[in-house]
Design a protein around this motif. Structure first.
Motif, mmCIF file in Angstrom:
data_model
loop_
_atom_site.group_PDB
_atom_site.id
_atom_site.type_symbol
_atom_site.label_atom_id
_atom_site.label_comp_id
_atom_site.label_asym_id
_atom_site.label_seq_id
_atom_site.Cartn_x
_atom_site.Cartn_y
_atom_site.Cartn_z
ATOM 1 N N GLN A 4 9.271 0.252 -18.801
ATOM 2 C CA GLN A 4 8.661 -0.875 -18.879
ATOM 3 C C GLN A 4 8.427 -0.980 -17.506
ATOM 4 O O GLN A 4 8.822 -0.181 -16.133
ATOM 5 N N ALA A 5 6.656 -0.973 -17.112
ATOM 6 C CA ALA A 5 5.771 -1.344 -15.959
ATOM 7 C C ALA A 5 5.177 -2.097 -15.274
ATOM 8 O O ALA A 5 5.518 -3.098 -16.362
ATOM 9 N N SER A 6 6.109 -2.308 -14.252
ATOM 10 C CA SER A 6 5.482 -4.162 -13.920
ATOM 11 C C SER A 6 5.234 -4.093 -12.226
ATOM 12 O O SER A 6 4.736 -2.869 -11.512
ATOM 13 N N GLY A 8 1.453 -4.788 -11.527
ATOM 14 C CA GLY A 8 0.276 -5.376 -11.584
ATOM 15 C C GLY A 8 -0.176 -6.880 -10.638
ATOM 16 O O GLY A 8 0.337 -7.731 -11.129
ATOM 17 N N LEU A 19 3.784 -0.841 -7.626
ATOM 18 C CA LEU A 19 4.608 -0.956 -9.189
ATOM 19 C C LEU A 19 5.544 -0.134 -9.330
ATOM 20 O O LEU A 19 6.237 0.510 -8.776
ATOM 21 N N CYS A 21 7.831 1.482 -12.517
ATOM 22 C CA CYS A 21 8.513 1.534 -13.798
ATOM 23 C C CYS A 21 10.259 2.115 -14.349
ATOM 24 O O CYS A 21 11.251 2.385 -13.548
ATOM 25 N N VAL A 90 -5.722 0.295 -15.448
ATOM 26 C CA VAL A 90 -4.287 -0.234 -16.363
ATOM 27 C C VAL A 90 -3.691 1.264 -15.906
ATOM 28 O O VAL A 90 -4.101 2.452 -16.542
ATOM 29 N N TYR A 92 -0.219 3.024 -15.977
ATOM 30 C CA TYR A 92 0.974 3.542 -17.807
ATOM 31 C C TYR A 92 2.189 4.570 -16.489
ATOM 32 O O TYR A 92 1.534 5.223 -15.455
ATOM 33 N N GLN A 113 4.325 0.473 -21.371
ATOM 34 C CA GLN A 113 2.986 -0.356 -22.147
ATOM 35 C C GLN A 113 1.769 -0.491 -20.717
ATOM 36 O O GLN A 113 0.748 -1.275 -21.497
ATOM 37 N N THR A 115 0.415 -1.808 -17.027
ATOM 38 C CA THR A 115 0.302 -2.475 -15.835
ATOM 39 C C THR A 115 -1.028 -2.916 -15.754
ATOM 40 O O THR A 115 -1.299 -1.852 -15.127
ATOM 41 N N GLN A 116 -1.581 -3.977 -15.636
ATOM 42 C CA GLN A 116 -3.188 -3.933 -15.350
ATOM 43 C C GLN A 116 -3.033 -3.856 -13.160
ATOM 44 O O GLN A 116 -2.343 -4.936 -12.879
#
Length: 121
Positions: A4-6, A8, A19, A21, A90, A92, A113, A115-116
């Motif tokens: 789970q990436a977050s 962004g 970021l 993960c 994006v 990953y 998934q 993160t932008q």
């Protein structure tokens, strides 16, 4: 393994983002960050070995980005400083059953998934 990436977001050029993960469980895997800009292929950004002792970076981010991991928390972070508009993509995170800090996309077995990250000029 689930990733789970977050972290962004939108930032001005010269700014920073971090970021993160998170892996679903304890993993003794090499980890990497990749990115994909619109109309372009996914490319390698940075990787770190299972022990954390070895890191690799794409040339354009070397000196600006730092990859790190906390094996106790099952997380891998990417600290991005001095961001440029060309870093927009994006992002990953990925895990490889190989313990090395690999740079090749096809060597990775599990993907998050994305993160932008958007860097405005």
């Amino acid at each position: 393994v689930q990733l789970q990436a977050s972290g962004g977001g939108l930032v001005q050029a010269g700014g920073s983002l971090r970021l993160s993960c998170a892996a679903s469980g304890r993993i003794n895997y090499g980890m990497g960050w990749f990115r994909q800009a619109p109309g372009k292929e996914r490319e390698f950004v940075a990787s770190i070995s299972a022990s954390g002792g070895t890191t690799n970076y794409q040339g354009s981010v070397k000196g600006r980005f730092t990859i790190s991991r906390d094996n106790a928390k099952n997380t891998v972070d990417l600290q991005m400083n001095s961001l440029k508009p060309e870093d927009t993509a994006v992002y990953y995170c990925a895990a490889s059953k190989n313990s090395l800090a690999l740079t090749t996309l096809r060597r990775y077995d599990y993907w998050g998934q994305g993160t932008q990250v958007t860097v405005s000029s």
